[in-house]
Design a protein around this motif. Structure first.
Motif, PDB file in Angstrom:
ATOM      1  N   TYR A   1       1.266  25.714  -8.525  1.00 32.08           N
ATOM      2  CA  TYR A   1       1.529  27.102  -8.121  1.00 32.08           C
ATOM      3  C   TYR A   1       0.332  27.729  -7.418  1.00 32.08           C
ATOM      4  CZ  TYR A   1       5.919  26.883 -10.650  1.00 32.08           C
ATOM      5  OH  TYR A   1       7.180  26.533 -11.054  1.00 32.08           O
ATOM      6  N   ASP A   2      -0.870  27.236  -7.718  1.00 28.27           N
ATOM      7  CA  ASP A   2      -2.054  27.770  -7.041  1.00 28.27           C
ATOM      8  C   ASP A   2      -2.020  27.466  -5.548  1.00 28.27           C
ATOM      9  OD1 ASP A   2      -3.033  28.764  -9.411  1.00 28.27           O
ATOM     10  OD2 ASP A   2      -4.344  27.055  -9.816  1.00 28.27           O
ATOM     11  N   LEU A   3      -1.404  26.355  -5.193  1.00 27.51           N
ATOM     12  CA  LEU A   3      -1.346  25.977  -3.778  1.00 27.51           C
ATOM     13  C   LEU A   3      -0.528  26.985  -2.971  1.00 27.51           C
ATOM     14  CD1 LEU A   3      -2.253  23.810  -1.757  1.00 27.51           C
ATOM     15  CD2 LEU A   3      -0.159  22.538  -2.285  1.00 27.51           C
ATOM     16  N   PHE A   4       0.411  27.652  -3.631  1.00 28.37           N
ATOM     17  CA  PHE A   4       1.199  28.652  -2.902  1.00 28.37           C
ATOM     18  C   PHE A   4       0.319  29.807  -2.436  1.00 28.37           C
ATOM     19  CE2 PHE A   4       3.949  32.441  -2.601  1.00 28.37           C
ATOM     20  CZ  PHE A   4       4.792  31.992  -1.587  1.00 28.37           C
ATOM     21  N   ASP A   5      -0.753  30.122  -3.179  1.00 26.75           N
ATOM     22  CA  ASP A   5      -1.667  31.182  -2.743  1.00 26.75           C
ATOM     23  C   ASP A   5      -2.287  30.827  -1.397  1.00 26.75           C
ATOM     24  OD1 ASP A   5      -1.131  32.580  -5.051  1.00 26.75           O
ATOM     25  OD2 ASP A   5      -2.859  31.777  -6.138  1.00 26.75           O
TER      26      ASP A   5
ATOM     27  N   TRP B   1      13.229  31.568   2.936  1.00 17.61           N
ATOM     28  CA  TRP B   1      12.488  30.534   3.648  1.00 17.61           C
ATOM     29  C   TRP B   1      11.944  29.526   2.630  1.00 17.61           C
ATOM     30  CZ3 TRP B   1      12.397  35.671   4.570  1.00 17.61           C
ATOM     31  CH2 TRP B   1      12.626  36.130   5.881  1.00 17.61           C
ATOM     32  N   ILE B   2      11.639  28.346   3.122  1.00 19.51           N
ATOM     33  CA  ILE B   2      10.891  27.386   2.304  1.00 19.51           C
ATOM     34  C   ILE B   2       9.648  26.973   3.076  1.00 19.51           C
ATOM     35  CG2 ILE B   2      12.921  26.564   1.054  1.00 19.51           C
ATOM     36  CD1 ILE B   2      12.869  24.028   2.758  1.00 19.51           C
TER      37      ILE B   2
ATOM     38  N   PRO C   1       0.819  -1.228   0.000  1.00 22.24           N
ATOM     39  CA  PRO C   1       0.000   0.000   0.000  1.00 22.24           C
ATOM     40  C   PRO C   1       0.846   1.269   0.000  1.00 22.24           C
ATOM     41  CG  PRO C   1       0.115  -0.861   2.216  1.00 22.24           C
ATOM     42  CD  PRO C   1       0.916  -1.814   1.355  1.00 22.24           C
ATOM     43  N   VAL C   2       1.781   1.355  -0.946  1.00 22.97           N
ATOM     44  CA  VAL C   2       2.707   2.488  -1.009  1.00 22.97           C
ATOM     45  C   VAL C   2       2.578   3.168  -2.370  1.00 22.97           C
ATOM     46  CG1 VAL C   2       5.126   3.188  -1.007  1.00 22.97           C
ATOM     47  CG2 VAL C   2       4.324   1.505   0.654  1.00 22.97           C
ATOM     48  N   TYR C   3       2.353   4.465  -2.345  1.00 26.06           N
ATOM     49  CA  TYR C   3       2.121   5.234  -3.569  1.00 26.06           C
ATOM     50  C   TYR C   3       2.928   6.528  -3.508  1.00 26.06           C
ATOM     51  CZ  TYR C   3      -1.899   2.111  -3.727  1.00 26.06           C
ATOM     52  OH  TYR C   3      -2.705   0.984  -3.722  1.00 26.06           O
ATOM     53  N   GLY C   4       3.179   7.098  -4.671  1.00 26.63           N
ATOM     54  CA  GLY C   4       3.806   8.413  -4.717  1.00 26.63           C
ATOM     55  C   GLY C   4       2.761   9.484  -4.460  1.00 26.63           C
ATOM     56  N   ARG C   5       2.935  10.256  -3.405  1.00 30.58           N
ATOM     57  CA  ARG C   5       2.047  11.376  -3.106  1.00 30.58           C
ATOM     58  C   ARG C   5       2.853  12.668  -3.291  1.00 30.58           C
ATOM     59  NH1 ARG C   5      -2.462  10.162   0.457  1.00 30.58           N
ATOM     60  NH2 ARG C   5      -3.475   8.304  -0.399  1.00 30.58           N
ATOM     61  N   LYS C   6       2.401  13.503  -4.208  1.00 27.49           N
ATOM     62  CA  LYS C   6       3.151  14.711  -4.551  1.00 27.49           C
ATOM     63  C   LYS C   6       3.133  15.733  -3.419  1.00 27.49           C
ATOM     64  CE  LYS C   6       1.490  17.788  -7.499  1.00 27.49           C
ATOM     65  NZ  LYS C   6       1.077  18.428  -8.761  1.00 27.49           N
ATOM     66  N   ARG C   7       4.299  16.288  -3.146  1.00 29.34           N
ATOM     67  CA  ARG C   7       4.424  17.387  -2.193  1.00 29.34           C
ATOM     68  C   ARG C   7       5.249  18.496  -2.849  1.00 29.34           C
ATOM     69  NH1 ARG C   7       0.983  14.909  -0.311  1.00 29.34           N
ATOM     70  NH2 ARG C   7       0.639  14.223   1.838  1.00 29.34           N
ATOM     71  N   CYS C   8       4.738  19.709  -2.794  1.00 28.57           N
ATOM     72  CA  CYS C   8       5.433  20.851  -3.382  1.00 28.57           C
ATOM     73  C   CYS C   8       6.156  21.643  -2.291  1.00 28.57           C
ATOM     74  CB  CYS C   8       4.445  21.762  -4.108  1.00 28.57           C
ATOM     75  SG  CYS C   8       3.620  20.974  -5.509  1.00 28.57           S
ATOM     76  N   VAL C   9       7.333  22.121  -2.638  1.00 29.21           N
ATOM     77  CA  VAL C   9       8.110  22.979  -1.741  1.00 29.21           C
ATOM     78  C   VAL C   9       8.309  24.319  -2.443  1.00 29.21           C
ATOM     79  CG1 VAL C   9      10.266  23.276  -0.475  1.00 29.21           C
ATOM     80  CG2 VAL C   9       9.296  20.977  -0.761  1.00 29.21           C
ATOM     81  N   TYR C  10       8.031  25.391  -1.712  1.00 35.56           N
ATOM     82  CA  TYR C  10       8.126  26.747  -2.271  1.00 35.56           C
ATOM     83  C   TYR C  10       9.194  27.522  -1.506  1.00 35.56           C
ATOM     84  CZ  TYR C  10       3.487  25.206  -3.733  1.00 35.56           C
ATOM     85  OH  TYR C  10       2.432  24.473  -4.250  1.00 35.56           O
ATOM     86  N   ALA C  11      10.118  28.103  -2.239  1.00 36.10           N
ATOM     87  CA  ALA C  11      11.129  28.978  -1.640  1.00 36.10           C
ATOM     88  C   ALA C  11      10.700  30.425  -1.848  1.00 36.10           C
ATOM     89  CB  ALA C  11      12.485  28.728  -2.276  1.00 36.10           C
ATOM     90  N   PHE C  12      10.734  31.217  -0.773  1.00 35.89           N
ATOM     91  CA  PHE C  12      10.259  32.592  -0.900  1.00 35.89           C
ATOM     92  C   PHE C  12      11.133  33.541  -0.098  1.00 35.89           C
ATOM     93  CE2 PHE C  12       8.082  30.851   2.794  1.00 35.89           C
ATOM     94  CZ  PHE C  12       8.081  31.884   3.718  1.00 35.89           C
ATOM     95  N   SER C  13      11.144  34.791  -0.545  1.00 31.25           N
ATOM     96  CA  SER C  13      11.850  35.846   0.177  1.00 31.25           C
ATOM     97  C   SER C  13      10.830  36.781   0.805  1.00 31.25           C
ATOM     98  CB  SER C  13      12.761  36.624  -0.771  1.00 31.25           C
ATOM     99  OG  SER C  13      12.000  37.193  -1.822  1.00 31.25           O
ATOM    100  N   SER C  14      11.293  37.536   1.782  1.00 31.98           N
ATOM    101  CA  SER C  14      10.410  38.473   2.477  1.00 31.98           C
ATOM    102  C   SER C  14      11.270  39.457   3.254  1.00 31.98           C
ATOM    103  CB  SER C  14       9.483  37.714   3.444  1.00 31.98           C
ATOM    104  OG  SER C  14       8.770  38.615   4.277  1.00 31.98           O
ATOM    105  N   PRO C  15      10.777  40.693   3.431  1.00 30.63           N
ATOM    106  CA  PRO C  15      11.499  41.631   4.297  1.00 30.63           C
ATOM    107  C   PRO C  15      11.340  41.297   5.782  1.00 30.63           C
ATOM    108  CG  PRO C  15       9.500  42.661   3.423  1.00 30.63           C
ATOM    109  CD  PRO C  15       9.625  41.331   2.741  1.00 30.63           C
TER     110      PRO C  15
END
Length: 390
Positions: free
Chosen positions: A285-289, A266-267, A228-242
């Motif tokens: 990319y919508d998930l980043f919103d 940060w990620i 019962p093992v499957y590939g589940r997608k996970r997104c990582v977003y790198a972002f900057s901020s002041p």
């Protein structure tokens, strides 16, 4: 066990397969040949290369705590363990802790986990909102009831660097890496006798290991085990901020958002609203919103952020209970499984590699008992529940 010469074939040259190869080749009682089959030596889609590469002690299952306790000591002393001819690996281990945040709904679970962790010598502190605000004044705490902060042995590191260090050490010890696509395991009379490769070639073996990550399940199709093992997608977003977040740990928000510093940026990541199996590794990319909304709520300074880059990788997700499936196949005693780490593979690789090497060379786990993670729990319909899943 401990036969004069044994041929071991490991399918999967990621961090789990390479850790096992390394520990086995170095084992005092092992006499034999170790071959690692890896379909893509660039590791373009490998979880080892795409992970956020973190390690924590804050689990609820004692076996997971023990695995990470060995893991952090191994990572701290990686120069002694994995140096090759004076070439010393640097994995950039940063111990800033994990910070779990809970609303009233999750506070009881944090307290239960805390009791288990303290009973197993984990350095962890529970913080009420006022103490949390004092320690991390950049956090918004108004909707929180409790937080759990790791004080020692938690943080992040270069996962690809760890993979390469294990691989280089294994090769220096005589392990052979072969670029090929494994398709299954040839077996008869309750034993595997070869690993089958694309095109029909077979590699004879005394032991076979399935460490194929998100691609492990199809390899077992002919063995009678529906993994019962499957590939589940996970997104990582790198972002900057002041924003400024001094002493920032890896933060896990009640919303499911996690974030941590990475150099001067940060990620972050967030579980997808629909967690489908084996979807293509395309960044959502919508998930980043959604992630940004949660970021701005928890850290007011993150109202101003700019995404720098993003990538997607797989959790090799065990849908049965989100914990690793380790040890012998229920019907084929010389086929070992090392699958279903559900996002914890990098931090668990040192202990798992050592343990499975012991199983092959000694016939048992001799240092840390990994039997709670046995594949047998699938057969018996048991689950090893881990309350602290990210």
């Amino acid at each position: 066990m401990g036969q004069a010469t044994q041929k071991v074939v490991i399918v999967g040259g990621g961090v789990i397969g390479s850790a096992l190869a390394c520990f086995l080749a170095a084992h005092a009682r092992f006499r034999g040949e170790v071959t690692v089959i890896e379909r893509d030596p660039t590791y373009a889609q490998a979880s080892s290369a795409l992970s956020a590469s973190s390690i924590r002690q804050q689990f609820s299952a004692p076996v997971n705590i023990a695995i990470s306790q060995f893991g952090i000591e191994f990572l701290r002393n990686i120069k002694q363990h994995l140096a090759v001819d004076g070439d010393v690996p640097d994995i950039g281990l940063t111990e800033k802790g994990y910070l779990y945040l809970a609303t009233e709904a999750g506070a009881a679970t944090l307290r239960e986990n805390h009791a288990t962790q303290r009973a197993h010598s984990v350095a962890v502190a529970l913080l009420e909102p006022a103490a949390l605000q004092q320690r991390f004044p950049w956090l918004q705490v108004d909707d929180l009831a409790l937080a759990s902060l790791g004080l020692d042995g938690e943080g992040w590191f270069d996962g690809y660097g760890l993979l390469m260090a294990f691989k280089n050490k294994a090769r220096s010890l005589g392990v052979q890496y072969v670029k090929a696509q494994a398709t299954g395991f040839a077996h008869s009379q309750g034993r595997v006798n070869a690993v089958t490769l694309e095109g029909g070639t077979q590699l004879a073996c005394d032991w076979a290991v399935n460490a194929a990550g998100a691609w492990a399940r199809p390899l077992l199709a002919g063995t009678g085990l529906d993994l019962p093992v499957y590939g589940r997608k996970r997104c990582v977003y790198a972002f900057s901020s002041p924003a400024k977040t001094p002493d920032c740990p890896l933060v896990i928000d009640p919303s499911g958002l996690w974030f941590r510093p990475e150099g001067n940026i940060w990620i972050c990541g967030l579980p997808p609203p629909q967690d489908d199996n084996d979807v293509p590794l395309e960044v959502d990319y919508d998930l980043f919103d959604q992630a940004w909304l949660a970021l701005a709520h928890r850290v007011p300074g993150f109202e101003a952020v700019r995404m720098q880059r993003a990538w997607a990788g797989y959790y090799e997700y065990n849908t049965h209970d989100q914990n690793a499936l380790l040890g012998p196949h229920p019907a084929l005693s010389n086929l070992l499984l090392a699958n279903g780490f559900s996002g914890h593979g990098l931090q668990q690789a040192p202990a798992v590699g050592r343990g499975l090497a012991e199983w092959i060379a000694d016939g048992a786990y001799t240092s840390l008992d990994l039997s709670p993670l046995s594949v047998q729990r699938l057969v018996e319909g048991r689950a090893l529940l881990e309350k602290n899943v990210i």
